[in-house]
Design an enzyme around this catalytic site. Structure first.
Site, mmCIF file in Angstrom:
data_model
loop_
_atom_site.group_PDB
_atom_site.id
_atom_site.type_symbol
_atom_site.label_atom_id
_atom_site.label_comp_id
_atom_site.label_asym_id
_atom_site.label_seq_id
_atom_site.Cartn_x
_atom_site.Cartn_y
_atom_site.Cartn_z
ATOM 1 N N HIS A 49 0.811 -1.220 0.000
ATOM 2 C CA HIS A 49 0.000 0.000 0.000
ATOM 3 C C HIS A 49 0.843 1.269 0.000
ATOM 4 O O HIS A 49 0.317 2.354 -0.231
ATOM 5 C CB HIS A 49 -0.934 0.007 1.213
ATOM 6 C CG HIS A 49 -1.978 -1.071 1.165
ATOM 7 N ND1 HIS A 49 -2.970 -1.112 0.226
ATOM 8 C CD2 HIS A 49 -2.166 -2.169 1.955
ATOM 9 C CE1 HIS A 49 -3.744 -2.174 0.427
ATOM 10 N NE2 HIS A 49 -3.261 -2.834 1.471
ATOM 11 N N ASP A 88 17.014 -9.305 -2.638
ATOM 12 C CA ASP A 88 18.352 -8.884 -3.044
ATOM 13 C C ASP A 88 18.707 -7.504 -2.510
ATOM 14 O O ASP A 88 19.892 -7.167 -2.374
ATOM 15 C CB ASP A 88 18.473 -8.888 -4.572
ATOM 16 C CG ASP A 88 18.692 -10.278 -5.156
ATOM 17 O OD1 ASP A 88 18.885 -11.235 -4.366
ATOM 18 O OD2 ASP A 88 18.661 -10.421 -6.392
ATOM 19 N N GLU A 153 -6.534 -13.025 5.007
ATOM 20 C CA GLU A 153 -7.346 -11.832 4.791
ATOM 21 C C GLU A 153 -8.701 -12.115 4.160
ATOM 22 O O GLU A 153 -9.460 -11.183 3.872
ATOM 23 C CB GLU A 153 -6.575 -10.860 3.877
ATOM 24 C CG GLU A 153 -5.231 -10.430 4.444
ATOM 25 C CD GLU A 153 -4.415 -9.592 3.480
ATOM 26 O OE1 GLU A 153 -4.159 -8.418 3.801
ATOM 27 O OE2 GLU A 153 -4.048 -10.110 2.404
#
Length: 261
Positions: A49, A88, A153
């Protein structure tokens, strides 16, 4: 000199300890620096988000250098290419949103692990591996040290929770109360009785499976209740939302005392 790649928070969770953390949601190295100096055990950079990209992620990780905080990321999606780039960059764990099935949980684990356990591409040159200065230290330890969390969720995830919890390599479950409530037909109402019942079921199953349990806490009082229930990973604040709440409270106090100003 390259430091050993050791995930202090993963070790704490496996030992049954409670941990404290917060969201970094505004992609700012300044708030990352401030909150890492506050003494949290971990911080989750929100790339689902939040507005940040890989470069802003790295700048936040650099701002945390010199502290003991463990950097985690909420990924934008369960996508192995995105996960490869995030890992990474040098984070110590991933929170995967919207994982609803055993197969999706298995894909999340594979994305975080080098072969033969997973599909993560191997390179000693990125930041995580010290820019090639001592890559073996990271490459040989990453599969064990990276923390892997999936979010519950949706009702589908609740229905498939037993199978998700059986996935090898999955460390913990994060309950997203607002998403869960809304997907159950009770928009933005995690306090609805049906949602509370679903959350109680998730709590019971996760703790019985020996996985760690995480979620958000809207207040310190709520956090205390959840820690006592067995939660080990609680989101206690967020850089943007908590600043906004504090600012609103201060302005409200001013307007109440000096209504004519």
């Amino acid at each position: 000199m390259t430091q050993p790649f050791e995930n202090r928070v993963k070790r704490m969770l496996k030992e049954g300890q409670k941990t404290a953390g917060a969201w970094l949601q505004i992609a700012s190295p300044f708030t990352a620096e401030i909150m890492s100096r506050a003494g949290f055990d971990w911080l989750i950079i929100d790339m689902e988000h939040g507005p940040g990209d890989i470069l802003s992620l790295i700048s936040q990780l650099q701002a945390m250098n010199g502290t003991d905080v463990v950097p985690l990321v909420r990924a934008p999606w369960n996508d192995f290419v995105a996960i490869k780039r995030i890992l990474d960059a040098g984070v110590y764990g991933i929170l995967f949103p919207y994982v609803n099935t055993k197969e999706e949980a298995e894909a999340a684990v594979r994305a975080c692990k080098y072969p033969p356990e997973g599909v993560r591409g191997v390179a000693g040159s990125p930041r995580a591996a010290g820019y090639g200065q001592n890559p073996r230290e990271y490459l040989t330890r990453a599969n064990d040290e990276i923390l892997i969390i999936t979010a519950v969720e949706t009702p589908e995830a609740v229905a498939n929770l037993d199978e998700i919890l059986a996935v090898d390599g999955l460390d913990g479950i994060f309950i997203g109360p607002m998403d869960l409530a809304t997907s159950m037909g009770h928009p933005f109402d995690p306090g609805h009785p049906e949602v509370r019942e679903a959350i109680a079921l998730i709590e019971t199953k996760v703790l019985a499976a020996g996985k760690f349990l995480g979620t958000i806490a809207g207040s310190w009082e709520q956090a205390q209740v959840r820690y006592e229930k067995g939660y080990q990973l609680l989101m206690l604040m967020a850089d943007g939302a908590s600043l906004g709440k504090l600012a609103g409270s201060i302005v409200a106090n001013f307007r109440e005392m000096y209504p004519d100003q």
